[in-house]
Design a protein around this motif. Sequence first.
Motif, PDB file in Angstrom:
ATOM      1  N   ARG A   1       1.060  -1.325   0.238  1.00 51.25           N
ATOM      2  CA  ARG A   1       0.008  -0.256   0.177  1.00 51.25           C
ATOM      3  C   ARG A   1       0.953   1.528   0.083  1.00 51.25           C
ATOM      4  NH1 ARG A   1      -3.257  -3.328   3.583  1.00 51.25           N
ATOM      5  NH2 ARG A   1      -5.484  -3.902   2.603  1.00 51.25           N
ATOM      6  N   ASN A   2       1.482   0.928   1.040  1.00 51.60           N
ATOM      7  CA  ASN A   2       2.612   2.585   0.964  1.00 51.60           C
ATOM      8  C   ASN A   2       4.062   2.899  -0.380  1.00 51.60           C
ATOM      9  OD1 ASN A   2       2.097   2.767   3.496  1.00 51.60           O
ATOM     10  ND2 ASN A   2       3.965   2.028   3.992  1.00 51.60           N
TER      11      ASN A   2
ATOM     12  N   SER B   1       0.817   3.852  -2.622  1.00 46.57           N
ATOM     13  CA  SER B   1      -0.133   5.117  -2.964  1.00 46.57           C
ATOM     14  C   SER B   1       1.410   6.433  -3.248  1.00 46.57           C
ATOM     15  CB  SER B   1      -0.192   5.561  -1.302  1.00 46.57           C
ATOM     16  OG  SER B   1       0.851   4.952  -0.696  1.00 46.57           O
TER      17      SER B   1
ATOM     18  N   ASN C   1      -4.527   4.856  -6.259  1.00 47.45           N
ATOM     19  CA  ASN C   1      -5.480   4.673  -5.616  1.00 47.45           C
ATOM     20  C   ASN C   1      -5.922   3.455  -4.995  1.00 47.45           C
ATOM     21  OD1 ASN C   1      -6.110   7.626  -5.569  1.00 47.45           O
ATOM     22  ND2 ASN C   1      -6.424   7.648  -7.645  1.00 47.45           N
ATOM     23  N   GLU C   2      -6.660   2.470  -3.295  1.00 50.07           N
ATOM     24  CA  GLU C   2      -6.582   2.187  -3.317  1.00 50.07           C
ATOM     25  C   GLU C   2      -7.683   1.330  -3.884  1.00 50.07           C
ATOM     26  OE1 GLU C   2      -5.706  -2.052   0.101  1.00 50.07           O
ATOM     27  OE2 GLU C   2      -5.367   0.225   0.678  1.00 50.07           O
TER      28      GLU C   2
ATOM     29  N   TYR D   1       4.683   1.480 -12.769  1.00 50.20           N
ATOM     30  CA  TYR D   1       4.231   0.918 -11.399  1.00 50.20           C
ATOM     31  C   TYR D   1       4.101   0.212 -11.399  1.00 50.20           C
ATOM     32  CZ  TYR D   1       0.678   5.538 -11.123  1.00 50.20           C
ATOM     33  OH  TYR D   1       0.095   5.765 -11.615  1.00 50.20           O
TER      34      TYR D   1
END
Length: 252
Positions: A38-39, A42, A47-48, A160
């Motif tokens: 997540r870190n 983001s 966006n989660e 990404y």
Amino acid sequence: VEEVGRLYGFDKLPLELPSRNIAPAQRDPLLELKSKLRNLLSAAGANEVLTYSFVHGDLMDKVGQDKTEAFQLTNALSPDLQYYRLSLVPSLLDRVHANIKGGISEFALFEINQTHSKDLVDQETKLPIEEYRLGLVFAADDKTVKTKYAGAPYYQAKKYLISLLKGFGIQAVFEPATSHKPKMAVGQAALAPFEPNRAAYVKTREGKLLGELGEFTASTRHNLKLPQFVAGFELDIMRLIEKSGETSRYKA
């Protein structure tokens, strides 16, 4: 517990406090891995989202997945949530059109969740094996692409992915998706939304398969009303867990 004490008699209970170990609890490696993912994503601007683990059979048909390989629910919460999903990417692609239509010109969505398939079953317990996976999709509308992006969307999704794997110290190797066809149904389902000629298998330098990366088939784009500039990837995150140490938080 209080009722048991009342019936047994509080006066009969010992008056010594139970001994407790004050050593800190060991951190859960899976929770640590999810937090790290997540870190990293983001920080890269993604966006989660959290979508239902169950999907409509129609969605699986639209992306070319064989729904007979998915577990079907006999007591579904809704007629639209009939099957346990085989992969995460279809659920993310299903959210793209609504966001583009809502005026969001470009975005990256990711989800960390479990998937199941009939061909992944524990031989001892005979229960389905949960696969912990990460899916990401990047999309941009036609107007934004003309002014901001050049080249294929494959490379935008790849940015990404490389940024993510760099955080784990993994140098990925990309193999054309046309090099071989998956034998297991779970592998076929994961690759189904991707256009083989514009997709790749993601592997470690040691040859361990991490997942798939690429653009999507014309039928998938048509069925889900996707823009032309859309690509994504999906990874088996348990392959990353051995490399989930500390990550530098420095960034430009």
